[in-house]
Design a protein around this motif. Structure first.
Motif, PDB file in Angstrom:
ATOM      1  N   LEU A  28       0.829  -1.209   0.000  1.00  0.00           N
ATOM      2  CA  LEU A  28       0.000   0.000   0.000  1.00  0.00           C
ATOM      3  C   LEU A  28       0.861   1.256   0.000  1.00  0.00           C
ATOM      4  N   ALA A  29       1.993   1.216   0.693  1.00  0.00           N
ATOM      5  CA  ALA A  29       2.888   2.373   0.698  1.00  0.00           C
ATOM      6  C   ALA A  29       3.416   2.644  -0.703  1.00  0.00           C
ATOM      7  N   VAL A  30       3.755   1.575  -1.430  1.00  0.00           N
ATOM      8  CA  VAL A  30       4.252   1.720  -2.796  1.00  0.00           C
ATOM      9  C   VAL A  30       3.147   2.242  -3.706  1.00  0.00           C
ATOM     10  N   GLU A  31       1.942   1.687  -3.574  1.00  0.00           N
ATOM     11  CA  GLU A  31       0.815   2.147  -4.392  1.00  0.00           C
ATOM     12  C   GLU A  31       0.536   3.625  -4.151  1.00  0.00           C
ATOM     13  N   ARG A  32       0.519   4.023  -2.890  1.00  0.00           N
ATOM     14  CA  ARG A  32       0.205   5.417  -2.567  1.00  0.00           C
ATOM     15  C   ARG A  32       1.282   6.361  -3.075  1.00  0.00           C
ATOM     16  N   LEU A  33       2.525   5.919  -3.043  1.00  0.00           N
ATOM     17  CA  LEU A  33       3.604   6.725  -3.621  1.00  0.00           C
ATOM     18  C   LEU A  33       3.397   6.868  -5.126  1.00  0.00           C
ATOM     19  N   GLY A  34       3.006   5.781  -5.791  1.00  0.00           N
ATOM     20  CA  GLY A  34       2.740   5.844  -7.232  1.00  0.00           C
ATOM     21  C   GLY A  34       1.612   6.792  -7.567  1.00  0.00           C
ATOM     22  N   LEU A  35       0.554   6.780  -6.761  1.00  0.00           N
ATOM     23  CA  LEU A  35      -0.566   7.685  -6.995  1.00  0.00           C
ATOM     24  C   LEU A  35      -0.170   9.136  -6.730  1.00  0.00           C
ATOM     25  N   ALA A  36       0.690   9.345  -5.751  1.00  0.00           N
ATOM     26  CA  ALA A  36       1.208  10.695  -5.513  1.00  0.00           C
ATOM     27  C   ALA A  36       2.010  11.184  -6.714  1.00  0.00           C
ATOM     28  N   ALA A  37       2.777  10.279  -7.317  1.00  0.00           N
ATOM     29  CA  ALA A  37       3.541  10.637  -8.518  1.00  0.00           C
ATOM     30  C   ALA A  37       2.606  11.001  -9.663  1.00  0.00           C
ATOM     31  N   GLN A  38       1.478  10.309  -9.752  1.00  0.00           N
ATOM     32  CA  GLN A  38       0.485  10.687 -10.757  1.00  0.00           C
ATOM     33  C   GLN A  38       0.013  12.117 -10.537  1.00  0.00           C
ATOM     34  N   SER A  39      -0.286  12.441  -9.284  1.00  0.00           N
ATOM     35  CA  SER A  39      -0.729  13.795  -8.952  1.00  0.00           C
ATOM     36  C   SER A  39       0.306  14.829  -9.358  1.00  0.00           C
ATOM     37  N   CYS A  40       1.571  14.502  -9.134  1.00  0.00           N
ATOM     38  CA  CYS A  40       2.645  15.445  -9.459  1.00  0.00           C
ATOM     39  C   CYS A  40       2.749  15.657 -10.968  1.00  0.00           C
ATOM     40  N   GLY A  41       2.615  14.584 -11.739  1.00  0.00           N
ATOM     41  CA  GLY A  41       2.634  14.721 -13.190  1.00  0.00           C
ATOM     42  C   GLY A  41       1.502  15.602 -13.688  1.00  0.00           C
ATOM     43  N   ILE A  42       0.315  15.396 -13.137  1.00  0.00           N
ATOM     44  CA  ILE A  42      -0.843  16.222 -13.490  1.00  0.00           C
ATOM     45  C   ILE A  42      -0.559  17.687 -13.148  1.00  0.00           C
ATOM     46  N   ALA A  43      -0.014  17.920 -11.955  1.00  0.00           N
ATOM     47  CA  ALA A  43       0.259  19.292 -11.514  1.00  0.00           C
ATOM     48  C   ALA A  43       1.264  19.987 -12.424  1.00  0.00           C
ATOM     49  N   LYS A  44       2.296  19.275 -12.853  1.00  0.00           N
ATOM     50  CA  LYS A  44       3.306  19.874 -13.726  1.00  0.00           C
ATOM     51  C   LYS A  44       2.692  20.421 -15.011  1.00  0.00           C
ATOM     52  N   THR A  45       1.864  19.599 -15.646  1.00  0.00           N
ATOM     53  CA  THR A  45       1.250  20.035 -16.900  1.00  0.00           C
ATOM     54  C   THR A  45       0.305  21.209 -16.674  1.00  0.00           C
ATOM     55  N   CYS A  46      -0.423  21.191 -15.572  1.00  0.00           N
ATOM     56  CA  CYS A  46      -1.337  22.293 -15.281  1.00  0.00           C
ATOM     57  C   CYS A  46      -0.577  23.600 -15.063  1.00  0.00           C
ATOM     58  N   VAL A  47       0.547  23.530 -14.370  1.00  0.00           N
ATOM     59  CA  VAL A  47       1.354  24.743 -14.163  1.00  0.00           C
ATOM     60  C   VAL A  47       1.882  25.256 -15.501  1.00  0.00           C
TER      61      VAL A  47
END
Length: 398
Positions: free
Chosen positions: A252-271
């Motif tokens: 679960l820790a690995v999955e949650r880290l992966g989902l956080a990375a997804q959020s970061c990718g989304i944020a980069k493009t939005c910025v």
């Protein structure tokens, strides 16, 4: 002669794991911009999973089985490699990244590392399946058991030749196209008696129903999996009987880290979209990035995006080091990143005005995709509970 993939070439240069992750991220970004981005909106609109594009991702970049050893068709890298891939893909097509995450982290990484952590050789059939890199995923969630995993009802009953699965799994990423799933099921009378099984999705007694049209992540297939007297062999058990909670909690820790990375990718493009649009859009005789309200949204979004990156890097290292705070930090990272991505995507839409509300720009799709991350892999509310409970066990915060 077999040509090496980019990840194999980088791996042979004896770079550090951190250097490899950075080079891999750059390579994946270039690939995704060329191949994933052009039709991302169309795939989203039609809820279409592009199997050929998904296959192309590994065929050209070699990004599957990154954390597995070479004898399992892997790259023998640490978790920073798939995290870099997920973040980079999510900049252009978060739905494609979600399907990759499901196969790479929830199936391949979990299957291999469950055996490795037990210091036991991986069974031959499991090894052969990993080498084949099948489209795959993990089935834990049920209609009445999401974050509350102990409410799980699916059972695996022991027989002379194996086990019989009965129950329903819901919201399972990749289920409609998966060849294999890792399935959690109850195997005993005690509340914590759960086990993990490797299940061939072509087995008799399995029915998959695609989920109805989703708000976001539409081109990543999601399904309901029903097991009705599904017989599986003895060697389908992954790890120890009744001890499935151990690999579940660890992964679960690995999955949650992966989902956080997804959020970061989304944020980069939005910025990027915000700053580029504001630098050329004129209102009241000025470019709108000269107005304080717009500057506030751009600057604060950038600051949060950088904080997301820093938190992801730190938590990645803690997971690699098996730090005792890896679990709470993964929860905190996902909580912060999921919340921030939604805020940043919303700021992007506001900055673009009416244009941001249309499909002419990717920000409306990215907002819809970002919302899932506050739900999947542990809701924000569950993470808040977990973090508070773990902090209350301490005398002080380090």
């Amino acid at each position: 002669f077999i040509a090496m993939s980019p990840i194999q070439k980088v791996n042979q240069t004896m770079q550090t794991e951190s250097d490899i992750a950075q080079i891999l991220a750059s390579t994946v970004r270039s690939w995704a911009q060329r191949y994933a981005l052009p039709e991302a909106g169309a795939r989203d609109a039609s809820c279409r999973f592009d199997l050929s594009l998904y296959r192309k991702l590994d065929a050209e970049l070699g990004v599957m089985n990154t954390t597995l050893p070479e004898d399992l068709a892997g790259s023998n890298l640490d978790i920073s490699a798939p995290i870099a891939v997920i973040e980079s893909l999510s900049m252009y097509d978060p739905a494609l990244a979600l399907s990759y995450l499901s196969q790479e982290l929830l199936f391949a990484h979990q299957l291999y590392h469950t055996w490795r952590d037990l210091s036991r050789p991986i069974p031959l059939r499991h090894a052969d399946i990993l080498r084949a890199k099948p489209i795959s995923g993990m089935a834990m969630t049920e209609p009445n058991a999401g974050t509350d995993v102990l409410a799980m009802k699916t059972t695996a009953t022991k027989t002379e030749s194996g086990y019989v699965l009965n129950g329903i799994k819901q919201w399972i990423t990749n289920a409609p196209v998966a060849q294999y799933l890792l399935v959690y099921a109850r195997t005993g009378q005690e509340r914590r008696d759960m086990s993990l099984f490797l299940v061939d999705m072509h087995s008799a007694g399995i029915a998959v129903t695609p989920c109805e049209k989703k708000l976001g992540m539409r081109s990543s297939p999601t399904g309901i999996v029903t097991f009705a007297d599904c017989h599986i062999a003895d060697d389908s058990l992954v790890g120890n009987l009744h001890e499935g909670l151990r690999p579940m909690i660890r992964n679960l820790a690995v999955e949650r880290l992966g989902l956080a990375a997804q959020s970061c990718g989304i944020a980069k493009t939005c910025v990027d979209c915000m700053k580029d649009y504001a630098a050329q859009r004129v209102a009241f005789g000025k470019k709108i990035d000269e107005f304080g309200q717009i500057q506030k949204m751009i600057a604060e979004s950038y600051a949060k995006m950088r904080a997301m990156q820093t938190l992801i890097e730190a938590t990645t290292q803690r997971i690699i080091d098996r730090h005792p705070d890896a679990s709470i930090d993964a929860d905190a990272t996902k909580l912060f990143c999921a919340t921030s991505a939604e805020e940043i995507a919303r700021n992007a839409i506001q900055t673009l005005g009416a244009n941001g509300y249309t499909e002419a720009y990717p920000v409306e799709r990215l907002l819809r995709d970002a919302i899932l991350i506050a739900i999947g892999g542990g809701t924000n509310e569950a993470l808040q509970k977990n973090i508070t409970r773990q902090l209350n066990r301490r005398h002080k915060v380090d």
